[in-house]
Design a protein around this motif. Structure first.
Motif, mmCIF file in Angstrom:
data_model
loop_
_atom_site.group_PDB
_atom_site.id
_atom_site.type_symbol
_atom_site.label_atom_id
_atom_site.label_comp_id
_atom_site.label_asym_id
_atom_site.label_seq_id
_atom_site.Cartn_x
_atom_site.Cartn_y
_atom_site.Cartn_z
ATOM 1 N N ASP A 1 -5.269 -12.710 1.912
ATOM 2 C CA ASP A 1 -4.245 -12.874 2.940
ATOM 3 C C ASP A 1 -2.858 -12.570 2.389
ATOM 4 N N ILE A 2 -2.600 -13.009 1.157
ATOM 5 C CA ILE A 2 -1.290 -12.748 0.549
ATOM 6 C C ILE A 2 -1.099 -11.247 0.337
ATOM 7 N N ASP A 3 -2.150 -10.555 -0.074
ATOM 8 C CA ASP A 3 -2.056 -9.108 -0.250
ATOM 9 C C ASP A 3 -1.770 -8.412 1.075
ATOM 10 N N GLU A 4 -2.404 -8.876 2.146
ATOM 11 C CA GLU A 4 -2.149 -8.293 3.461
ATOM 12 C C GLU A 4 -0.702 -8.520 3.893
ATOM 13 N N VAL A 5 -0.201 -9.728 3.655
ATOM 14 C CA VAL A 5 1.184 -10.017 4.024
ATOM 15 C C VAL A 5 2.145 -9.161 3.206
ATOM 16 N N GLU A 6 1.865 -9.041 1.924
ATOM 17 C CA GLU A 6 2.737 -8.234 1.064
ATOM 18 C C GLU A 6 2.756 -6.782 1.516
ATOM 19 N N GLU A 7 1.585 -6.256 1.882
ATOM 20 C CA GLU A 7 1.524 -4.881 2.362
ATOM 21 C C GLU A 7 2.269 -4.718 3.673
ATOM 22 N N ALA A 8 2.150 -5.713 4.565
ATOM 23 C CA ALA A 8 2.852 -5.631 5.844
ATOM 24 C C ALA A 8 4.364 -5.721 5.665
ATOM 25 N N VAL A 9 4.817 -6.551 4.708
ATOM 26 C CA VAL A 9 6.255 -6.705 4.488
ATOM 27 C C VAL A 9 6.876 -5.404 4.006
ATOM 28 N N PHE A 10 6.186 -4.695 3.134
ATOM 29 C CA PHE A 10 6.746 -3.477 2.554
ATOM 30 C C PHE A 10 6.291 -2.214 3.270
ATOM 31 N N SER A 11 5.667 -2.364 4.422
ATOM 32 C CA SER A 11 5.277 -1.197 5.207
ATOM 33 C C SER A 11 6.483 -0.663 5.965
ATOM 34 N N PRO A 12 6.481 0.617 6.342
ATOM 35 C CA PRO A 12 7.627 1.173 7.092
ATOM 36 C C PRO A 12 7.780 0.586 8.485
ATOM 37 N N GLU A 13 6.701 0.046 9.050
ATOM 38 C CA GLU A 13 6.790 -0.545 10.379
ATOM 39 C C GLU A 13 7.494 -1.896 10.302
ATOM 40 N N ARG A 14 8.269 -2.190 11.318
ATOM 41 C CA ARG A 14 8.994 -3.454 11.355
ATOM 42 C C ARG A 14 8.109 -4.522 11.988
ATOM 43 N N THR A 15 7.723 -5.521 11.197
ATOM 44 C CA THR A 15 6.904 -6.632 11.680
ATOM 45 C C THR A 15 7.547 -7.945 11.264
ATOM 46 N N ASP A 16 7.305 -8.973 12.060
ATOM 47 C CA ASP A 16 7.841 -10.299 11.758
ATOM 48 C C ASP A 16 6.750 -11.112 11.070
ATOM 49 N N GLU A 17 6.813 -11.198 9.744
ATOM 50 C CA GLU A 17 5.806 -11.887 8.950
ATOM 51 C C GLU A 17 6.268 -13.252 8.452
ATOM 52 N N ALA A 18 7.444 -13.692 8.882
ATOM 53 C CA ALA A 18 7.984 -14.952 8.352
ATOM 54 C C ALA A 18 7.074 -16.131 8.684
ATOM 55 N N THR B 1 15.310 -10.226 3.356
ATOM 56 C CA THR B 1 16.261 -9.163 3.028
ATOM 57 C C THR B 1 16.046 -7.960 3.922
ATOM 58 N N GLN B 2 14.783 -7.611 4.158
ATOM 59 C CA GLN B 2 14.506 -6.490 5.042
ATOM 60 C C GLN B 2 14.969 -6.784 6.465
ATOM 61 N N VAL B 3 14.796 -8.014 6.899
ATOM 62 C CA VAL B 3 15.273 -8.384 8.241
ATOM 63 C C VAL B 3 16.789 -8.241 8.323
ATOM 64 N N THR B 4 17.484 -8.683 7.270
ATOM 65 C CA THR B 4 18.947 -8.572 7.253
ATOM 66 C C THR B 4 19.383 -7.114 7.253
#
Length: 367
Positions: free
Chosen positions: A209-226, A297-300
């Motif tokens: 799950d952590i790997d999936e979240v990390e991949e989603a955070v650094f993906s080019p698509e904007r997603t809200d993973e907070a 940081t990406q959100v900001t």
């Protein structure tokens, strides 16, 4: 240890009355109205089925089964799932369980610990289970508890929660009579080993799950993973509360005199696995913190980019607004009011100004 013949009293017979059982009962027998899931007497590592727990107690505590006054030939293993206070108190009368340990086993919600009451050792372990979840759900790790009363000639396991079933543990031990012949501590080791194996499985699932979240955070698509990151942090903390405190009791167990040397070797192996999974779980918290910071940081940065785009378009639309505002002041003497090409000229100036601003903002990365 000298064995004595103990005849169950009224409480024993009322709790452990005959249930017309001639063969070993599988785990599915939990549907019965009592909390007793399974029971058996083990003589020299081999299971002996009885019609009731009282018969199993009489069978094991009959002095004729002991080859010498210092050694026991068997023990009784009783497994319960979420017993009531009445059931556990009646069981305590049979095996001489301490009232404080019985109270802990009834109410659960205990920290992992190892306590000794006379010749009975009370071992508490937290069980964990990974729940297949939907991203909208709030929990991926569920916890339960297993309490083990380990005496000279008996083992009583009390399980709370849906996870940590012990039917497979009992079946695996019964396939290795030489292990069961070592006594109740063999059961204690098998349960601890199964619990720690559960920690490893859940820790690996949380890692995915952590790997999936990390991949989603650094993906080019904007997603809200907070929200998902915070949920994982809470589950990691819950996992740490189950794994971390077990190290001390397990280490103390390997130093107890009542544990045979052969079992101590296996317990040290379980302790090694526990140490590795504990370090693994502790690293999750250290990994989730920078992931959360990177996400924020990406959100900001994304918000700043949106603000720059809005500001750029606002600056572009300010040009026609300013020109239209100037020529809307209704003064009699204003330049080019009477000129036939004044209106087209103003439109051309507006268009050229907006185009120049647009190109400038695009070149600077604002649009």
């Amino acid at each position: 240890m000298a064995m004595t013949r103990v005849l169950p009293g009224r409480a024993t017979m009322s709790l452990f009355k005959t249930r017309n059982r001639l063969h070993p009962v599988p785990v599915q027998a939990a549907r019965r109205s009592t909390a007793v899931i399974d029971w058996a007497a083990y003589i020299d590592g081999h299971r002996v089925c009885t019609d009731s727990v009282a018969d199993a107690v009489r069978l094991v505590r009959d002095g004729r089964l002991a080859p010498s006054a210092e050694e026991s030939a068997g023990f009784v293993w009783v497994g319960l799932h979420e017993p009531s206070a009445a059931e556990l108190h009646e069981l305590a009368e049979v095996f001489g369980l301490h009232e404080l340990a019985v109270e802990d086993a009834i109410h659960a919600h205990q920290r992992p610990k190892l306590e000794r009451y006379d010749d009975v050792n009370f071992f508490v372990m937290k069980t964990v289970g990974y729940v297949a979840h939907d991203p909208a759900e709030s929990e991926v790790v569920e916890t339960g508890e297993i309490m083990v009363f380990c005496g000279p000639d008996f083992v009583v396991t009390v399980r709370h929660g849906a996870h940590g079933e012990l039917g497979s543990v009992r079946g695996q031990l019964e396939r290795h009579p030489e292990r069961l012949a070592l006594g109740p501590t063999a059961v204690l080791h098998a349960i601890a080993d199964r619990v720690v194996d559960g920690y490893v499985c859940v820790a690996d699932a949380v890692q995915e799950d952590i790997d999936e979240v990390e991949e989603a955070v650094f993906s080019p698509e904007r997603t809200d993973e907070a929200r998902r990151i915070y949920r994982l942090k809470r589950e990691v903390i819950q996992l740490k509360r189950a794994v971390g405190p077990l190290a001390g009791p397990l280490r103390n167990l390997t130093g107890r005199r009542f544990v045979p040397d052969d079992i101590k070797e296996y317990l040290r192996d379980v302790e090694d696995h526990l140490t590795r999974v504990r370090e693994q779980v502790e690293s999750y918290d250290e990994l989730l913190n920078p992931i959360l910071q990177a996400h924020m940081t990406q959100v900001t940065v994304a918000d700043n980019q949106d603000m720059r785009k809005i500001s750029a378009w606002g600056a572009i639309f300010m040009v026609p607004t300013a020109i239209a505002g100037i020529y809307g002041m209704n003064f009699d003497k204003m330049p080019e009011l009477r000129w036939d090409y004044g209106y087209p000229m103003v439109l051309v100036i507006i268009a050229l100004s907006c185009l120049a601003l647009h190109r400038g903002f695009r070149r600077n990365g604002w649009l």
